[in-house]
Design a protein around this motif. Structure first.
Motif, PDB file in Angstrom:
ATOM      1  N   GLY A  19      -6.234  -1.795   1.358  1.00  0.00           N
ATOM      2  CA  GLY A  19      -5.732  -1.012   0.224  1.00  0.00           C
ATOM      3  C   GLY A  19      -5.875   0.488   0.427  1.00  0.00           C
ATOM      4  N   ASP A  20      -5.497   1.250  -0.597  1.00  0.00           N
ATOM      5  CA  ASP A  20      -5.643   2.713  -0.552  1.00  0.00           C
ATOM      6  C   ASP A  20      -7.127   3.095  -0.614  1.00  0.00           C
ATOM      7  N   PRO A  40      -8.430  -1.919  -2.714  1.00  0.00           N
ATOM      8  CA  PRO A  40      -8.416  -0.455  -2.736  1.00  0.00           C
ATOM      9  C   PRO A  40      -9.803   0.079  -3.074  1.00  0.00           C
TER      10      PRO A  40
END
Lengths: 305, 305
Positions: B86-87, B57
């Motif tokens: 990921g984010d 992320p």
């Protein structure tokens, strides 16, 4: 014919009384009236249900009406009508089917219309489908149209199904010779839990042949529509297909066009758009004093006109 | 790697030397070089052929290159690569496959790339396919891409296959969450007796999700292309698909899009056009001094650029 049948006849063929020109009116599975002219003959088939419509070469500015009405609940019929249109004709053919079903059994009309059109002819073909009656029995229509379009001939086909048909599976096939031209305009509205499937297959076999398939549809309530359209370009030709669908409520629409260029000089285009009525269109009409429902109705009517 | 492999690598990944960032280079069925970074890990799968690419992320402005080259005639491989993004990432992923076949046996690379993309991420994914070699053996590539796109994430996908692949069957599938956006640009050229089949399926599951699928293709000689594209609008969403095909010589192209609105607020549009290069475009360039072949080449290059 009784009042119900007369009303169906008016809806599907725009007829208040017997038409001018040739006609064959079929009600509840039987021919109830027929007229022929010097140039247009109508002959009952002997091997199966249906008629042959024979239009002599050079017939111009004449019309044939062959509407079908069904008011007996539970009646199921399959009809074969063959149209032989000679060279150098200019004719209008009006077909269509109206079903009134007030009973609990399904009423169903399946029709196969085959057109054999000669050279240099112009055929306008109008087909309307309509259903009424408050019975629980379904009103089912499965029209099939097959067209062989001769050299330099032009067929305009208008099909309309805007009310009361519970289930329909429609097929239109056409083969075009050199210089032939086909324009199809389809208008379809479904409501309640109706289903409609429309399928086109156009084979552009001839040099300089062209086809334009335009479908406009509105799906309301829980109804479901599927639109298939195949255009094969097998020569120097032009093909265009367009499908515009408006969805309302919980309805669903699929569009599945298919264009195939099998020849270097084939030009094929397809367009499809599905969506709801634009909010700003509704607001604009509401500022003019219409309710939301009236605004929607006006837009739908305009779209299907 | 030998010179042939290095040339393939340059064609498919634009790489003259080892890239910056993370990479995994696969040649003739084996990983030959790999680098990871603090944010991007690459792990060899233990249960089947392929790698897991794990992007932490918050990884931003980093890239991953995972090209594949095959120069051993007759080699057939099936590779599974999984990308976990990921984010809050912003990454570029460059994949692709080059096959050099100078032998008589078919060389074939089948790859399944699965993307699991978190929220608020931007992924640019580039995939090129390229073939060389004068052998009679086929150069076959069947890339499959499956994407799960998280909330408010954006994936740009560019695929290019412009030379030397004898047969390809491509599938790209994507499911989009709320606010997710997908843009696919495909460029395809086939020649000789090549066949190419491309298939998209996009499910717009999330509210305010959108997809734009743009395919441009040129079919030369006796080659054959089929383009399928399905977009399902299952929420308040926008979908657009466009397929433009140029046919040359005796080539054939089919376009079979399918749009389905399963939700009142789905807006779906499809456009397709197939035809040859317009004669007046060629004449215009010829008046500027180009030969007909040069004019055609310039138009095709511009179209696929």
């Amino acid at each position: 014919m009784d009042e119900i049948q007369k009303n169906l006849l008016e809806q599907v063929a725009g007829l208040h009384e017997m038409p001018a020109g040739a006609y064959n009116i079929r009600a509840d599975g039987k021919s109830v009236d027929r007229a022929t002219t010097a140039h247009i003959d109508i002959v009952t088939k002997t091997d199966k249900s249906g008629i042959d419509i024979i239009i002599k070469p050079g017939t111009r500015k004449e019309s044939v009406h062959i509407p079908v009405v069904l008011s007996q609940s539970g009646l199921t019929e399959m009809v074969y009508n063959d149209f032989y249109v000679g060279d150098d004709c200019d004719v209008t053919i009006v077909a269509g089917c109206g079903i009134h079903n007030s009973g609990d059994s399904d009423s169903r009309h399946d029709g196969l219309h085959s057109f054999y059109i000669g050279k240099n002819s112009h055929v306008k073909y109008v087909e309307k489908h309509y259903g009424t009656g408050g019975g629980r029995g379904g009103r089912i229509m499965n029209p099939e149209t097959k067209v062989e379009l001769g050299e330099n001939s032009f067929m305009e086909m208008e099909t309309v199904q805007i009310k009361g048909v519970d289930s329909t599976k429609r097929f239109t096939g056409a083969k075009l010779a050199d210089g032939a031209r086909l324009v199809v305009t389809e208008k379809l509205m479904t409501h309640g839990s109706q289903t409609a499937e429309t399928s086109f297959q156009v084979d552009l076999e001839g040099a300089e042949s062209s086809a334009n398939i335009i479908s406009r549809s509105v799906a309301r309530d829980d109804s479901r529509q599927i639109f298939y359209s195949k255009i094969n370009g097998n020569n120097r030709c032009k093909g265009h297909s367009e499908c515009d669908g408006i969805i309302m409520d919980s309805a669903k629409i699929s569009a599945v066009p298919e264009i195939t260029a099998n020849h270097l000089d084939a030009e094929l285009i397809h367009e499809a758009a599905i969506g709801k009525i634009a909010g700003d269109q509704i607001i604009k009409l509401m500022t003019l004093g219409l309710t939301e429902a009236e605004a929607e109705a006006q837009i739908v009517n305009g779209f299907l006109k």
